[in-house]
Design a protein around this motif. Sequence first.
Motif, PDB file in Angstrom:
ATOM      1  N   MET A 135       0.823  -1.258  -0.112  1.00  0.00           N
ATOM      2  CA  MET A 135       0.084   0.122  -0.071  1.00  0.00           C
ATOM      3  C   MET A 135       0.920   1.322  -0.089  1.00  0.00           C
ATOM      4  SD  MET A 135      -3.065   0.900   2.837  1.00  0.00           S
ATOM      5  CE  MET A 135      -4.100   2.145   2.291  1.00  0.00           C
ATOM      6  N   ASN A 136       0.661   2.209  -0.863  1.00  0.00           N
ATOM      7  CA  ASN A 136       1.491   3.370  -1.118  1.00  0.00           C
ATOM      8  C   ASN A 136       0.793   4.691  -0.533  1.00  0.00           C
ATOM      9  OD1 ASN A 136       3.516   4.771  -1.918  1.00  0.00           O
ATOM     10  ND2 ASN A 136       2.537   4.895  -4.084  1.00  0.00           N
ATOM     11  N   ILE A 137       1.285   5.030   0.710  1.00  0.00           N
ATOM     12  CA  ILE A 137       0.712   6.261   1.409  1.00  0.00           C
ATOM     13  C   ILE A 137       1.520   7.420   1.272  1.00  0.00           C
ATOM     14  CG2 ILE A 137       0.068   6.955   3.660  1.00  0.00           C
ATOM     15  CD1 ILE A 137      -0.767   4.246   4.535  1.00  0.00           C
ATOM     16  N   ALA A 138       0.547   8.552   1.105  1.00  0.00           N
ATOM     17  CA  ALA A 138       1.611   9.791   1.073  1.00  0.00           C
ATOM     18  C   ALA A 138       1.207  10.773   2.383  1.00  0.00           C
ATOM     19  CB  ALA A 138       1.077  10.869  -0.068  1.00  0.00           C
ATOM     20  N   LEU A 139       2.187  11.019   3.046  1.00  0.00           N
ATOM     21  CA  LEU A 139       2.028  11.646   4.317  1.00  0.00           C
ATOM     22  C   LEU A 139       2.409  13.076   4.405  1.00  0.00           C
ATOM     23  CD1 LEU A 139       1.713  11.765   7.291  1.00  0.00           C
ATOM     24  CD2 LEU A 139       3.815  11.022   7.675  1.00  0.00           C
ATOM     25  N   LEU A 140       1.676  14.037   4.550  1.00  0.00           N
ATOM     26  CA  LEU A 140       1.941  15.430   4.478  1.00  0.00           C
ATOM     27  C   LEU A 140       2.045  16.095   5.724  1.00  0.00           C
ATOM     28  CD1 LEU A 140       2.159  18.143   2.834  1.00  0.00           C
ATOM     29  CD2 LEU A 140      -0.240  18.393   2.848  1.00  0.00           C
ATOM     30  N   LEU A 141       3.385  16.371   6.097  1.00  0.00           N
ATOM     31  CA  LEU A 141       3.635  16.867   7.544  1.00  0.00           C
ATOM     32  C   LEU A 141       3.482  18.134   7.411  1.00  0.00           C
ATOM     33  CD1 LEU A 141       6.903  14.789   8.234  1.00  0.00           C
ATOM     34  CD2 LEU A 141       4.652  14.360   8.925  1.00  0.00           C
ATOM     35  N   GLY A 142       2.993  18.729   8.543  1.00  0.00           N
ATOM     36  CA  GLY A 142       3.036  20.101   8.897  1.00  0.00           C
ATOM     37  C   GLY A 142       3.949  20.600   9.857  1.00  0.00           C
ATOM     38  N   PHE A 143       3.261  21.173  10.984  1.00  0.00           N
ATOM     39  CA  PHE A 143       4.176  21.575  12.225  1.00  0.00           C
ATOM     40  C   PHE A 143       4.245  20.839  13.461  1.00  0.00           C
ATOM     41  CE2 PHE A 143       2.856  25.591   9.931  1.00  0.00           C
ATOM     42  CZ  PHE A 143       4.110  25.914   9.520  1.00  0.00           C
ATOM     43  N   SER A 144       3.357  19.756  13.457  1.00  0.00           N
ATOM     44  CA  SER A 144       3.059  18.896  14.521  1.00  0.00           C
ATOM     45  C   SER A 144       4.189  17.785  14.696  1.00  0.00           C
ATOM     46  CB  SER A 144       1.693  18.063  14.115  1.00  0.00           C
ATOM     47  OG  SER A 144       1.839  16.959  15.428  1.00  0.00           O
ATOM     48  N   PRO A 145       5.182  18.001  15.485  1.00  0.00           N
ATOM     49  CA  PRO A 145       6.349  16.935  15.522  1.00  0.00           C
ATOM     50  C   PRO A 145       6.049  15.534  15.903  1.00  0.00           C
ATOM     51  CG  PRO A 145       5.981  18.367  17.747  1.00  0.00           C
ATOM     52  CD  PRO A 145       5.268  18.842  16.748  1.00  0.00           C
ATOM     53  N   GLN A 146       4.813  15.498  16.517  1.00  0.00           N
ATOM     54  CA  GLN A 146       4.312  14.052  16.461  1.00  0.00           C
ATOM     55  C   GLN A 146       4.382  13.251  15.423  1.00  0.00           C
ATOM     56  OE1 GLN A 146       0.541  13.105  18.251  1.00  0.00           O
ATOM     57  NE2 GLN A 146       0.869  11.131  18.875  1.00  0.00           N
ATOM     58  N   LEU A 147       3.776  13.922  14.399  1.00  0.00           N
ATOM     59  CA  LEU A 147       3.574  13.233  12.898  1.00  0.00           C
ATOM     60  C   LEU A 147       4.983  12.688  12.297  1.00  0.00           C
ATOM     61  CD1 LEU A 147       0.890  15.410  11.245  1.00  0.00           C
ATOM     62  CD2 LEU A 147       0.524  13.238  12.775  1.00  0.00           C
ATOM     63  N   ARG A 148       6.203  13.362  12.730  1.00  0.00           N
ATOM     64  CA  ARG A 148       7.248  12.718  12.089  1.00  0.00           C
ATOM     65  C   ARG A 148       7.706  11.278  12.404  1.00  0.00           C
ATOM     66  NH1 ARG A 148       9.481  17.051  10.045  1.00  0.00           N
ATOM     67  NH2 ARG A 148       8.678  19.011  10.833  1.00  0.00           N
ATOM     68  N   THR A 149       6.666  10.654  13.537  1.00  0.00           N
ATOM     69  CA  THR A 149       7.050   9.339  13.879  1.00  0.00           C
ATOM     70  C   THR A 149       5.918   8.428  13.102  1.00  0.00           C
ATOM     71  OG1 THR A 149       5.504   9.576  15.791  1.00  0.00           O
ATOM     72  CG2 THR A 149       7.620   9.847  16.135  1.00  0.00           C
ATOM     73  N   VAL A 150       5.060   9.189  12.534  1.00  0.00           N
ATOM     74  CA  VAL A 150       4.051   8.541  11.697  1.00  0.00           C
ATOM     75  C   VAL A 150       4.681   7.516  10.617  1.00  0.00           C
ATOM     76  CG1 VAL A 150       1.938   8.457  10.213  1.00  0.00           C
ATOM     77  CG2 VAL A 150       2.068   9.896  12.400  1.00  0.00           C
ATOM     78  N   ALA A 151       5.539   8.063   9.780  1.00  0.00           N
ATOM     79  CA  ALA A 151       5.962   7.773   8.754  1.00  0.00           C
ATOM     80  C   ALA A 151       6.805   6.291   9.000  1.00  0.00           C
ATOM     81  CB  ALA A 151       7.151   8.505   8.086  1.00  0.00           C
ATOM     82  N   GLU A 152       7.796   6.259  10.273  1.00  0.00           N
ATOM     83  CA  GLU A 152       8.365   5.097  10.783  1.00  0.00           C
ATOM     84  C   GLU A 152       7.207   3.935  11.325  1.00  0.00           C
ATOM     85  OE1 GLU A 152      10.682   6.429  14.068  1.00  0.00           O
ATOM     86  OE2 GLU A 152      11.899   7.772  12.879  1.00  0.00           O
ATOM     87  N   LEU A 153       5.943   4.647  11.839  1.00  0.00           N
ATOM     88  CA  LEU A 153       4.953   3.518  12.322  1.00  0.00           C
ATOM     89  C   LEU A 153       4.376   2.780  10.757  1.00  0.00           C
ATOM     90  CD1 LEU A 153       2.935   2.625  14.355  1.00  0.00           C
ATOM     91  CD2 LEU A 153       1.556   4.311  13.630  1.00  0.00           C
ATOM     92  N   LEU A 154       4.189   3.675   9.758  1.00  0.00           N
ATOM     93  CA  LEU A 154       3.662   3.119   8.514  1.00  0.00           C
ATOM     94  C   LEU A 154       4.549   2.324   8.079  1.00  0.00           C
ATOM     95  CD1 LEU A 154       2.150   6.358   7.038  1.00  0.00           C
ATOM     96  CD2 LEU A 154       0.715   4.229   8.299  1.00  0.00           C
ATOM     97  N   GLU A 155       6.173   2.655   7.776  1.00  0.00           N
ATOM     98  CA  GLU A 155       6.922   1.691   7.436  1.00  0.00           C
ATOM     99  C   GLU A 155       7.093   0.500   8.351  1.00  0.00           C
ATOM    100  OE1 GLU A 155       8.550   2.183   4.403  1.00  0.00           O
ATOM    101  OE2 GLU A 155       8.337   4.145   3.996  1.00  0.00           O
ATOM    102  N   GLY A 156       6.856   0.529   9.438  1.00  0.00           N
ATOM    103  CA  GLY A 156       7.104  -0.662  10.128  1.00  0.00           C
ATOM    104  C   GLY A 156       5.969  -1.731   9.842  1.00  0.00           C
ATOM    105  N   ALA A 157       4.751  -1.117   9.576  1.00  0.00           N
ATOM    106  CA  ALA A 157       3.353  -1.735   9.331  1.00  0.00           C
ATOM    107  C   ALA A 157       3.566  -2.555   8.125  1.00  0.00           C
ATOM    108  CB  ALA A 157       2.326  -1.022   9.695  1.00  0.00           C
TER     109      ALA A 157
END
Length: 251
Positions: free
Chosen positions: A1-23
């Motif tokens: 599954m190919n997901i696009a993640l658009l990051l903004g100013f929330s520092p917490q979202l920077r860990t989401v990419a790692e979470l998705l890749e790990g899944a």
Amino acid sequence: MNIALLLGFSPQLRTVAELLEGAGFHCRVFATGRELIHRVSQERYDMLLLDDALPDLPAMEVVRAVRSARAPDVPIILLAADNSEDKLVDALDAGADDYICRPLNARVLMARITALRRRVTGERLRQGLVVQAGPYQLNSMGRFATLHGERIAMTPKEFDLAMMLFSNVGRVLTSERIQQAIWHHELPPLSRALAGLISRLRKTLHIGVANGIVITVVYAHGYRLDVLEEGIVPRLPRATSRVSLPDRSDC
């Protein structure tokens, strides 16, 4: 599954990419809304995750731009800090499929992604259906309508609403059922989102007596689409409920 993640100013979202890749998902990260809008028209993504606080554009503008011309069917989840009903309704009206508030819970996020993916897969399996009523045809493969053979472009929510109504000619569809199908939840009691969408659908498809189709407001219940016979507008039996006839502007 190919997901696009658009990051903004929330520092917490920077860990989401790692979470998705790990899944096991392939995740491409974008820094600005303009970059995502440009790339989504050139590359195929199975889902978009968007932060609501972006450096260049309002998140709602990004959602609308993606929906309007570039990727009308791609599932979109908005990741937001504001859990107010107004923001939720605005996001869903703009074209988002889901709305998750921060701080994010990893298990909840993955469950919502899985649920949305499952729902979209089921919808795609049903693609190819053509619904006809009067001089109209709705094509679910291309998600467009034709009137007397002329193609009419529609927004995603307009098309989904039209498919519901045109697939249930003569039947009353409750407001709650329509809201669940279009927004995937019931709207606040005073929301005008459904009435506004009905109004836009009438204008987009030129619905009225002249084209042999009317949408009737069934008082305290919902809406009904009717195919006219010789210009006669059908009514519900009085024992069922009161019916407000279409406005003259709709004819």
